[in-house]
Each structure stands twice: as structure tokens, then as C-alpha cells.
Design a protein around this motif. Structure first.
Motif, mmCIF file in Angstrom:
data_model
loop_
_atom_site.group_PDB
_atom_site.id
_atom_site.type_symbol
_atom_site.label_atom_id
_atom_site.label_comp_id
_atom_site.label_asym_id
_atom_site.label_seq_id
_atom_site.Cartn_x
_atom_site.Cartn_y
_atom_site.Cartn_z
ATOM 1 N N ASN B 324 0.840 -1.205 0.000
ATOM 2 C CA ASN B 324 0.000 0.000 0.000
ATOM 3 C C ASN B 324 0.868 1.245 0.000
ATOM 4 O OD1 ASN B 324 -2.556 -1.246 0.014
ATOM 5 N ND2 ASN B 324 -2.500 -1.520 2.228
ATOM 6 N N CYS B 325 1.878 1.244 0.868
ATOM 7 C CA CYS B 325 2.751 2.413 1.005
ATOM 8 C C CYS B 325 3.454 2.720 -0.318
ATOM 9 C CB CYS B 325 3.776 2.148 2.109
ATOM 10 S SG CYS B 325 4.934 3.490 2.344
ATOM 11 N N LYS B 326 4.003 1.675 -0.925
ATOM 12 C CA LYS B 326 4.752 1.842 -2.168
ATOM 13 C C LYS B 326 3.864 2.351 -3.310
ATOM 14 C CE LYS B 326 7.390 -1.075 -5.346
ATOM 15 N NZ LYS B 326 8.043 -2.379 -5.463
ATOM 16 N N LYS B 327 2.725 1.701 -3.487
ATOM 17 C CA LYS B 327 1.883 2.046 -4.641
ATOM 18 C C LYS B 327 1.200 3.407 -4.471
ATOM 19 C CE LYS B 327 1.278 -2.751 -5.923
ATOM 20 N NZ LYS B 327 0.355 -3.890 -6.071
ATOM 21 N N VAL B 328 0.811 3.730 -3.242
ATOM 22 C CA VAL B 328 0.189 5.040 -2.997
ATOM 23 C C VAL B 328 1.235 6.141 -3.225
ATOM 24 C CG1 VAL B 328 -0.841 6.534 -1.246
ATOM 25 C CG2 VAL B 328 -1.579 4.163 -1.420
ATOM 26 N N THR B 329 2.461 5.911 -2.751
ATOM 27 C CA THR B 329 3.533 6.883 -2.961
ATOM 28 C C THR B 329 3.793 7.077 -4.459
ATOM 29 O OG1 THR B 329 4.555 6.203 -0.879
ATOM 30 C CG2 THR B 329 5.931 7.464 -2.382
ATOM 31 N N GLN B 330 3.846 5.948 -5.174
ATOM 32 C CA GLN B 330 4.095 6.035 -6.610
ATOM 33 C C GLN B 330 2.953 6.727 -7.358
ATOM 34 O OE1 GLN B 330 5.019 1.946 -7.602
ATOM 35 N NE2 GLN B 330 7.184 2.192 -7.059
ATOM 36 N N ALA B 331 1.765 6.721 -6.758
ATOM 37 C CA ALA B 331 0.631 7.436 -7.360
ATOM 38 C C ALA B 331 0.694 8.939 -7.061
ATOM 39 C CB ALA B 331 -0.678 6.845 -6.848
ATOM 40 N N GLY B 332 1.723 9.358 -6.335
ATOM 41 C CA GLY B 332 1.918 10.786 -6.090
ATOM 42 C C GLY B 332 1.290 11.292 -4.804
ATOM 43 N N VAL B 333 0.931 10.388 -3.899
ATOM 44 C CA VAL B 333 0.316 10.782 -2.622
ATOM 45 C C VAL B 333 1.313 10.477 -1.503
ATOM 46 C CG1 VAL B 333 -1.655 10.425 -1.087
ATOM 47 C CG2 VAL B 333 -1.956 10.224 -3.568
ATOM 48 N N LYS B 334 1.539 11.447 -0.638
ATOM 49 C CA LYS B 334 2.497 11.237 0.452
ATOM 50 C C LYS B 334 1.916 10.306 1.515
ATOM 51 C CE LYS B 334 4.906 15.572 -0.140
ATOM 52 N NZ LYS B 334 5.019 16.963 0.281
ATOM 53 N N VAL B 335 2.777 9.484 2.096
ATOM 54 C CA VAL B 335 2.309 8.454 3.031
ATOM 55 C C VAL B 335 3.071 8.502 4.356
ATOM 56 C CG1 VAL B 335 2.085 5.966 3.438
ATOM 57 C CG2 VAL B 335 1.709 6.881 1.144
ATOM 58 N N VAL B 336 2.332 8.389 5.448
ATOM 59 C CA VAL B 336 2.933 8.096 6.749
ATOM 60 C C VAL B 336 2.321 6.784 7.230
ATOM 61 C CG1 VAL B 336 3.172 8.806 9.157
ATOM 62 C CG2 VAL B 336 3.257 10.527 7.342
ATOM 63 N N ILE B 337 3.174 5.813 7.602
ATOM 64 C CA ILE B 337 2.629 4.569 8.141
ATOM 65 C C ILE B 337 2.706 4.592 9.672
ATOM 66 C CG2 ILE B 337 3.142 3.225 6.072
ATOM 67 C CD1 ILE B 337 5.493 1.964 7.543
ATOM 68 N N ILE B 338 1.759 3.902 10.288
ATOM 69 C CA ILE B 338 1.715 3.791 11.749
ATOM 70 C C ILE B 338 1.736 2.298 12.070
ATOM 71 C CG2 ILE B 338 0.388 4.329 13.843
ATOM 72 C CD1 ILE B 338 -1.026 6.543 12.232
ATOM 73 N N THR B 339 2.658 1.868 12.915
ATOM 74 C CA THR B 339 2.696 0.444 13.263
ATOM 75 C C THR B 339 3.494 0.229 14.544
ATOM 76 O OG1 THR B 339 3.234 -1.790 12.490
ATOM 77 C CG2 THR B 339 4.752 -0.049 11.868
ATOM 78 N N ASP B 340 3.337 -0.966 15.128
ATOM 79 C CA ASP B 340 4.210 -1.346 16.237
ATOM 80 C C ASP B 340 5.383 -2.157 15.690
ATOM 81 O OD1 ASP B 340 2.691 -3.548 15.586
ATOM 82 O OD2 ASP B 340 2.354 -4.201 17.645
ATOM 83 N N GLU B 341 6.301 -2.526 16.564
ATOM 84 C CA GLU B 341 7.559 -3.110 16.100
ATOM 85 C C GLU B 341 7.907 -4.384 16.875
ATOM 86 O OE1 GLU B 341 10.692 -0.288 15.245
ATOM 87 O OE2 GLU B 341 9.460 1.315 16.094
ATOM 88 N N PHE B 342 8.553 -5.303 16.163
ATOM 89 C CA PHE B 342 9.081 -6.526 16.786
ATOM 90 C C PHE B 342 10.548 -6.694 16.394
ATOM 91 C CE2 PHE B 342 4.596 -6.965 17.096
ATOM 92 C CZ PHE B 342 4.442 -7.501 18.358
ATOM 93 N N PRO B 343 11.420 -5.912 17.012
ATOM 94 C CA PRO B 343 12.820 -5.889 16.596
ATOM 95 C C PRO B 343 13.698 -6.875 17.343
ATOM 96 C CG PRO B 343 12.403 -4.091 18.097
ATOM 97 C CD PRO B 343 11.139 -4.907 18.047
ATOM 98 N N GLY B 344 13.117 -7.846 18.041
ATOM 99 C CA GLY B 344 13.921 -8.797 18.811
ATOM 100 C C GLY B 344 14.293 -8.235 20.162
ATOM 101 N N ARG B 345 14.911 -9.096 20.984
ATOM 102 C CA ARG B 345 15.169 -8.719 22.368
ATOM 103 C C ARG B 345 16.123 -7.541 22.485
ATOM 104 N NH1 ARG B 345 17.209 -13.509 25.983
ATOM 105 N NH2 ARG B 345 15.162 -14.354 25.570
ATOM 106 N N ASP B 346 17.123 -7.477 21.594
ATOM 107 C CA ASP B 346 18.087 -6.372 21.672
ATOM 108 C C ASP B 346 17.628 -5.140 20.886
ATOM 109 O OD1 ASP B 346 18.429 -7.151 19.089
ATOM 110 O OD2 ASP B 346 20.549 -7.692 19.275
ATOM 111 N N GLY B 347 16.471 -5.250 20.227
ATOM 112 C CA GLY B 347 15.935 -4.100 19.514
ATOM 113 C C GLY B 347 16.668 -3.760 18.232
#
Lengths: 128, 428
Positions: B324-347
Motif C-alpha cells: 500500500n505504502c509503495k503504490k500510494v507513494t508512486q501514485a503521487g500521494v504522500k504516506v505516513v505509516i503507523i505500526t508497532d515493532e518486533f525488533p527482537g530482544r536487543d531491539g
């Protein structure tokens, strides 16, 4: 379908070409899918389907096809499977798979089966 | 479409012989709720318990959380197509018992579902330690199949919420907030000089315990569509998702979507909030390609300058998020994504299971791998029998005194990926 879930085998044996091995861990299914991709197969389902993380469920099923359904970019599938293998190692490094009770193991089989049932019910599967 | 949300603030909950609201206290009739829930022959047990902020109470395993709301004026009924008849919602007036919830608890499958602590050091990670909760502990009929039990549990919560919300129907709200989005051309004309902003709301739709419903339609079976933001406030979207407590979007979170709330706060000031694009998170890669194409098409068609995207879950949905982020950006619309993270124990590992160069602006909702300590509580609503196998728990994490250690991801909504929390990961 590459799978280590016997309930998927029971449900679709004879209807799909199934590469099943009950000895396989989650990782082995990812690796088997990777090998098919190298042989020219395309991913039909996402390798990390389901929000249950790779260090939580013992079961994984992935459907591939010799024919692409969506004309995806080159290397998309290879990138996806390699990212999935990397995610597997990240989660397992964090905390290995617990020793589940047989009841929980059966629940995990049910979840995996349900994900695949959703896929098999998709009209796109009947296109070919 | 214009909706008045009449907020009735609830500061306490008590049992009584009938269900009503007086002076900020919600009184509920336990027997009537239990009878209502047990009308469903798939359930053989229903026990109502109360949990208030600050009490030494632990609730687990939690399935869904619902804010009681009732339609007072305008078309349709709350939870259309699921409880109410199918009919357009989002206009007129709706009353909400703000500060009260209905929580369904009970073991659906052996490993999932989360914890709510009403006090102590872990209470701050969930918004439901601050609400007055009517908890319905359910038990299935012998041999009930998992899908049927999930459906029965989902309906039990929604029915109870609708029952409780009736008490709000004839009250004078403490506060009325008006939300309005006009038809597209009028909306754009209203604030012609402000940037036109949209919101892509990705619904969990992968299968059993991973489903969401829009007007009763299983989200994995629809194609991306446009929604007036006020529809969601009347319960147009219902959660059937039980997996991964930390970033599960409960029905409460759909009713109180923080992205929609904040976009309305800015509406007419520094942006023009044009509308919501709904899409799903299917297992099929062909569905992902098709639906991300459609999301980008709709974003362009609406003439958006920018949009926000939220996802629900980890892994498979990350691919939808990135497409979604890639295709919307390529359509000329700016994107901010919101999400949580799972970067492992050391982050230090990749936070998401997928990434694209276009995803260069992200709001983080925190990481779920942090280990926290849960002290013993005086009272337990539900059961702790499964804590070692609940997501975020592990073998040996439970102590004899009732305390345990677990990853933050065991707490309901602790890292919810739409920002209805207080966590973030920072770059130093």
C-alpha cells in the motif's frame, strides 16, 4: 502445497500436489518453499500467513504454483521468503518454540488449516 | 455525513436489579446479562464480574472489548449487519457510555489472548485499566468447534454491549461532539486551501481468529472501498480477531479509532479530512497485489495529497502495509505509516517482516518484545491456567504467588498499531 500440518494433507490430498513431511519444523517448510521458488515456482500465499509468530506455532503451510497469478515483480517471492526465514531466526533467537500440550498443538493445526481453507475458498483458486 | 456523539461519562459500575445509569454510575443486572448470553445454545456458561480502575484485579484471557453505544437519532442501529439490521449508519445521534466497557473473557484456543491488570505496574500499558469493565466470562458447550465458539464469543460481547447501552438512550449527554464529513466535492470545496488527507484502515482478514466484519461482511471477501469516518463510530466495523493481544484492534478501538479522532481534531484547521479507504490483509498474494493497486487508485481518484496507513498484526500484514505504502507513494500521494515493532530482544533486528524504500516516514507504537513483571493480584477474572502458553508468556514464567513475567505483547492493546497507546520507539 508445502506443509507440516497433517490436517491440510488429509483435507486436500489428491486435489493439490502436496509436499508433506510430519518431521518438518516451521523453518523446514519455509526452506522447502524457497527451493520450489528457485525451481521456478511462484508463491500464491504469504509465507508468514497468520499473526501467530514463527516461535509460537509449530505449523506452516504455503501454496505455490508453476504459474504466476499476478505478474509480480521479479525476485518478489524470493525476497519475501528470505525475509520470512530471517524473521523466523529473529523470533527463535529471541525465544524458542514452547513445549505445547497436545490440545494446544491441535489448536495450532486448526488455525493453520483455517488460513488455508480461506485461501482454497478464494475464487482465484478455481481459475485454473 | 454528520454524527453527534453524545458522551455519558461513567465513573463507577455496580450490580443492581436492573440496568440503568445514575449520577455517573452504571448499574447492571447480572442475571439479565447471563440469561441473554445463554440464549445462544453454543454457550453453557456465562458469569458476569466487574472490574474497576485501581482494583487489585487481573482479567485473562480477554477476547474482545466493546464500548456500549446506542443509536438515538438517524438511520440504522449499532453494529449493523451483525446485531442491528443491515442499514447505513454514521448519521444522526449516537450515545456512548464513555468510561465503561463490556469485556468478553474465556479460553477460545489454548495459546492466545491477553491480560488486563486494573492496577499495579502493568496497568499503564492498557487503556482498559482506566475503564469500568463489565466482564462476561463464557464457557462453550462440550465439543463445540473452534469457529463456532469464536462466533458465539463475539456475539455474546456485542449483545451484552447493546443491552447495556440501552441505558444510555434517554439520558442527557455530558458532552456532545459533532463529526462531519461531506460528500467529496463539497468536502474539497469547504477547505480548498488545506491539504486533502485520507486514511487507509487495513482490517485483519486472514481466517479463523483473524477476521473483521464491515456491515457484517467478512473483510477477506470484500475489495477496497470508501467509508465515511462516522460510520465506524456506529459500529460498522466489528472485530473477530483474537490473535496477538498487544496489537489486536478490539471493537472498542474501532469505535474509538484514534487516527480518525485526531484527523477530525485537525479537520478545517491544518488539513481537510476527506475520508477513509478500507482494505484487508489477506493470505493470498494475488489479493494483496489487486487490493493495494485499488487502494492506490482510490487515493489518486479522491485527489488526496497525503494519507495515513494503519495495519493490524505482524508478518503477513506487513506485506500489505508495504505494498500500500509503495503504490500510494508512486501514485503521487504522500504516506505516513503507523505500526508497532518486533525488533527482537536487543531491539536491533528489522522491526517489520517486510520493507520498501517508499516507507520512509513511520510513527512507532512501541515494541512488543520487552519483558515486564506482573505482581500477584487479589482477584482473578477468568483463568491463569494458560499464561505460560499465551502469546508473550513462556514455560516457567509463572510463580507460585500468582506473579509472572512476560513480554509486553501479552497485554491487551499495549502496542496497538493505530496509536491508541502511549508507547513509541525512539531513534537515538
Amino acid at each position: 502445497m508445502v506443509t507440516n500440518n497433517v490436517r491440510c494433507l488429509e483435507k486436500w490430498e489428491g486435489k493439490l500436489q502436496i509436499d508433506y513431511n510430519e518431521e518438518w519444523a516451521y523453518l523446514d517448510v519455509l526452506l522447502a518453499a524457497r527451493d520450489y521458488i528457485h525451481r521456478g515456482y511462484f508463491l500464491l500465499t504469504h509465507p508468514l500467513a497468520g499473526s501467530v509468530k514463527p516461535n509460537q506455532t509449530p505449523f506452516k503451510s504455503i501454496i505455490l504454483s508453476e504459474e504466476s497469478l499476478e505478474g509480480a515483480e521479479d525476485f518478489r517471492d524470493l525476497t519475501l521468503i528470505e525475509e520470512s526465514i530471517e524473521a523466523y531466526h529473529k523470533f527463535m533467537g529471541n525465544r524458542p518454540l514452547p513445549e505445547w500440550s497436545e490440545k494446544s498443538v491441535e489448536d495450532f493445526r486448526t488455525i493453520d488449516l483455517s488460513l488455508m481453507e480461506g485461501v482454497m475458498a478464494n475464487p482465484i483458486m478455481n481459475r485454473r | 455525513m454528520k454524527l453527534e456523539l453524545g458522551k455519558i461519562y461513567i465513573r463507577d459500575v455496580q450490580f443492581a436489579e436492573k440496568t440503568y445509569v445514575k449520577d455517573g454510575t452504571l448499574y447492571v443486572c447480572k442475571e439479565e446479562i447471563e440469561k441473554l448470553v445463554l440464549e445462544d445454545e453454543r454457550l453453557t456458561g456465562a458469569r458476569v464480574e466487574l472490574a474497576r480502575p485501581g482494583e487489585s484485579v487481573r482479567i485473562s484471557p480477554v477476547k474482545d472489548v466493546i464500548e456500549p453505544r446506542v443509536k438515538v437519532e438517524g438511520n440504522g442501529a449499532v453494529f449493523p449487519g451483525v446485531i442491528g439490521k443491515v442499514g447505513q449508519v454514521g448519521e444522526g445521534r449516537t450515545h456512548a457510555l464513555v468510561g465503561a466497557t463490556v469485556i468478553t473473557c474465556g479460553k477460545i484456543v489454548g495459546f492466545q489472548e491477553g491480560v488486563i491488570d486494573m492496577s499495579g505496574p502493568t496497568a499503564k500499558y492498557t487503556p482498559f485499566s482506566q475503564t469500568n469493565n463489565v466482564c462476561v466470562v463464557i464457557e462453550p458447550a462440550d465439543g463445540l468447534e473452534t469457529h463456532d465458539y469464536e462466533a458465539a464469543g463475539r456475539m455474546a460481547g456485542l449483545k451484552t454491549a447493546v443491552y447495556v447501552a440501552e441505558a444510555a438512550k434517554n439520558l442527557v449527554p455530558d458532552e456532545i461532539v459533532t463529526y462531519e464529513t461531506k460528500p467529496l466535492l463539497e468536502q474539497i470545496a469547504q477547505y480548498p486551501d488545506l491539504p486533502k488527507i485520507g486514511y487507509v484502515h487495513m482490517l485483519q482478514s486472514q481466517g479463523l481468529l483473524h477476521d473483521t466484519y464491515y456491515y457484517g461482511v467478512d473483510a477477506k471477501k470484500f475489495i477496497p472501498t470508501i467509508m465515511y469516518p462516522t460510520e465506524i463510530m456506529d459500529g460498522a466495523i466489528v472485530s473477530g480477531n483474537c490473535v496477538a493481544p498487544c496489537d489486536k484492534v478490539t471493537t472498542y478501538h474501532h469505535l474509538n479509532n484514534p487516527v480518525i479522532e485526531d484527523l477530525y481534531q485537525h479537520h478545517g484547521k491544518d488539513l481537510n479530512f476527506v475520508g477513509v479507504i478500507l482494505t484487508n490483509e489477506n493470505v493470498f498474494l494475488a489479493d494483496k497485489e489487486r487490493h493495494s493497486d485499488m487502494v492506490a487508485k482510490l487515493a489518486k481518484y479522491l485527489g488526496l495529497d497525503g494519507l495515513l496507513i494503519t495495519e493490524e498484526g505482524y508478518g503477513n500484514p506487513d506485506t500489505d502495509l508495504m505494498m500500500n505504502c509503495k503504490k500510494v507513494t508512486q501514485a503521487g500521494v504522500k504516506v505516513v505509516i503507523i505500526t508497532d515493532e518486533f525488533p527482537g530482544r536487543d531491539g536491533k533486528s528489522y522491526s517489520l517482516a517486510d520493507a520498501v524504500p517508499e516507507a520512509d516516514t513511520m510513527v512507532s507504537c512501541g515494541q512488543g518484545n520487552l519483558i515486564v513483571h506482573f505482581p500477584p493480584m487479589d482477584k482473578l477474572i477468568g483463568t491463569m491456567d494458560y499464561v505460560e502458553s499465551q502469546i508473550g508468556g513462556y514455560a516457567g514464567c509463572m510463580n507460585e504467588d500468582g506473579s509472572f513475567d512476560a513480554e509486553l505483547q501479552i497485554i491487551i492493546a499495549s502496542t496497538i498499531a493505530n496509536g491508541f497507546n502511549k508507547l513509541a520507539a525512539r531513534t537515538y
